[in-house]
Design a protein around this motif. Sequence first.
Motif, mmCIF file in Angstrom:
data_model
loop_
_atom_site.group_PDB
_atom_site.id
_atom_site.type_symbol
_atom_site.label_atom_id
_atom_site.label_comp_id
_atom_site.label_asym_id
_atom_site.label_seq_id
_atom_site.Cartn_x
_atom_site.Cartn_y
_atom_site.Cartn_z
ATOM 1 N N SER A 59 -9.511 8.562 -30.687
ATOM 2 C CA SER A 59 -8.853 7.569 -31.778
ATOM 3 C C SER A 59 -7.368 8.039 -31.973
ATOM 4 N N ILE A 60 -6.593 7.127 -32.500
ATOM 5 C CA ILE A 60 -5.271 7.563 -32.654
ATOM 6 C C ILE A 60 -4.964 7.447 -34.075
ATOM 7 N N ASN A 61 -4.003 8.131 -34.696
ATOM 8 C CA ASN A 61 -3.586 8.099 -35.955
ATOM 9 C C ASN A 61 -1.941 8.449 -35.943
ATOM 10 N N GLY A 62 -1.207 7.530 -36.334
ATOM 11 C CA GLY A 62 0.357 7.818 -36.277
ATOM 12 C C GLY A 62 1.065 6.808 -37.146
ATOM 13 N N THR A 63 2.269 6.636 -36.736
ATOM 14 C CA THR A 63 3.204 5.691 -37.330
ATOM 15 C C THR A 63 4.148 5.027 -36.380
ATOM 16 N N MET A 64 4.848 3.833 -36.738
ATOM 17 C CA MET A 64 5.521 3.387 -36.158
ATOM 18 C C MET A 64 7.323 3.812 -36.572
ATOM 19 N N ASN A 65 8.014 4.247 -35.674
ATOM 20 C CA ASN A 65 9.231 4.696 -36.193
ATOM 21 C C ASN A 65 10.345 3.677 -35.310
ATOM 22 N N GLY A 66 10.761 2.795 -35.645
ATOM 23 C CA GLY A 66 11.536 1.406 -35.343
ATOM 24 C C GLY A 66 10.488 0.917 -34.085
ATOM 25 N N ASP A 67 10.806 0.959 -32.737
ATOM 26 C CA ASP A 67 9.849 0.639 -31.958
ATOM 27 C C ASP A 67 8.982 1.388 -30.941
ATOM 28 N N ILE A 68 8.926 2.757 -31.551
ATOM 29 C CA ILE A 68 8.215 3.652 -31.153
ATOM 30 C C ILE A 68 6.857 4.107 -32.074
ATOM 31 N N LEU A 69 5.897 4.033 -31.093
ATOM 32 C CA LEU A 69 4.605 4.330 -31.898
ATOM 33 C C LEU A 69 4.213 6.007 -31.531
ATOM 34 N N LEU A 70 4.290 6.638 -32.397
ATOM 35 C CA LEU A 70 3.931 8.250 -32.301
ATOM 36 C C LEU A 70 2.854 8.416 -32.956
ATOM 37 N N ALA A 71 1.620 8.955 -32.263
ATOM 38 C CA ALA A 71 0.505 9.239 -32.633
ATOM 39 C C ALA A 71 -0.296 10.513 -32.237
ATOM 40 N N ASP A 72 -1.405 11.204 -32.743
ATOM 41 C CA ASP A 72 -2.098 11.893 -32.326
ATOM 42 C C ASP A 72 -3.370 11.462 -31.984
ATOM 43 N N TYR A 73 -3.801 11.891 -30.532
ATOM 44 C CA TYR A 73 -4.654 11.113 -29.887
ATOM 45 C C TYR A 73 -5.859 12.046 -29.803
ATOM 46 N N THR A 74 -6.907 11.851 -30.441
ATOM 47 C CA THR A 74 -8.049 12.767 -30.398
ATOM 48 C C THR A 74 -9.201 12.220 -29.677
ATOM 49 N N PHE A 75 -9.807 12.806 -28.525
ATOM 50 C CA PHE A 75 -10.329 12.213 -27.650
ATOM 51 C C PHE A 75 -11.422 13.120 -26.961
ATOM 52 N N LYS A 76 -12.445 12.539 -26.356
ATOM 53 C CA LYS A 76 -13.412 13.456 -25.530
ATOM 54 C C LYS A 76 -13.328 13.145 -24.172
ATOM 55 N N SER A 77 -13.382 14.375 -23.494
ATOM 56 C CA SER A 77 -13.318 14.179 -21.836
ATOM 57 C C SER A 77 -14.360 15.165 -21.322
ATOM 58 N N GLU A 78 -15.213 14.911 -20.651
ATOM 59 C CA GLU A 78 -16.227 15.937 -20.064
ATOM 60 C C GLU A 78 -16.607 16.554 -20.997
#
Length: 153
Positions: A81-100
């Motif tokens: 999942s991602i959780n963030g904000t748009m700053n102009g045309d840039i999406l900056l977000a924290d990506y919490t994921f599972k891998s292996e």
Amino acid sequence: MKSTHFLFLLGLLAACNSQPKDKEKETEAKAEQPASHEPTVNCYQYATATDTVRLTLVHVGDNINGMLIYQLKEKDRNVGSINGTMNGDILLADYTFKSEGTQSTRQVAFKKAGNAFIEGYGESAEVNGVEKFKNVDSIVFSSSMKLEEIPCK
């Protein structure tokens, strides 16, 4: 008798004239209430015969949440999942994921380009267990993996 009818008509006219004022006040009160933030959902994808990156964004006010999936050839599949904000045309977000079987969090950046997003890369460092960009202004958006907008399923 005439005066009774006159008073009745006068009262009736006064009552009729007061209703539009009440409706005006009601309309003004509705206009002053803040608009509800209905969520907007957009989906984006980069896909080849061997690689897929899928991004689903849910916009609620200034916040953006969603899902991000990486399925790249010869790399582990990442789903999170991602959780963030748009700053102009840039999406900056924290990506919490599972891998292996391990859960991780890292910062991701995507630049809006028309109806698509391009992922950005830059130098990062671990801050409180999260990989963060050292300098957001130095993120480079030159990835050949352009995530085009697609209909959400």
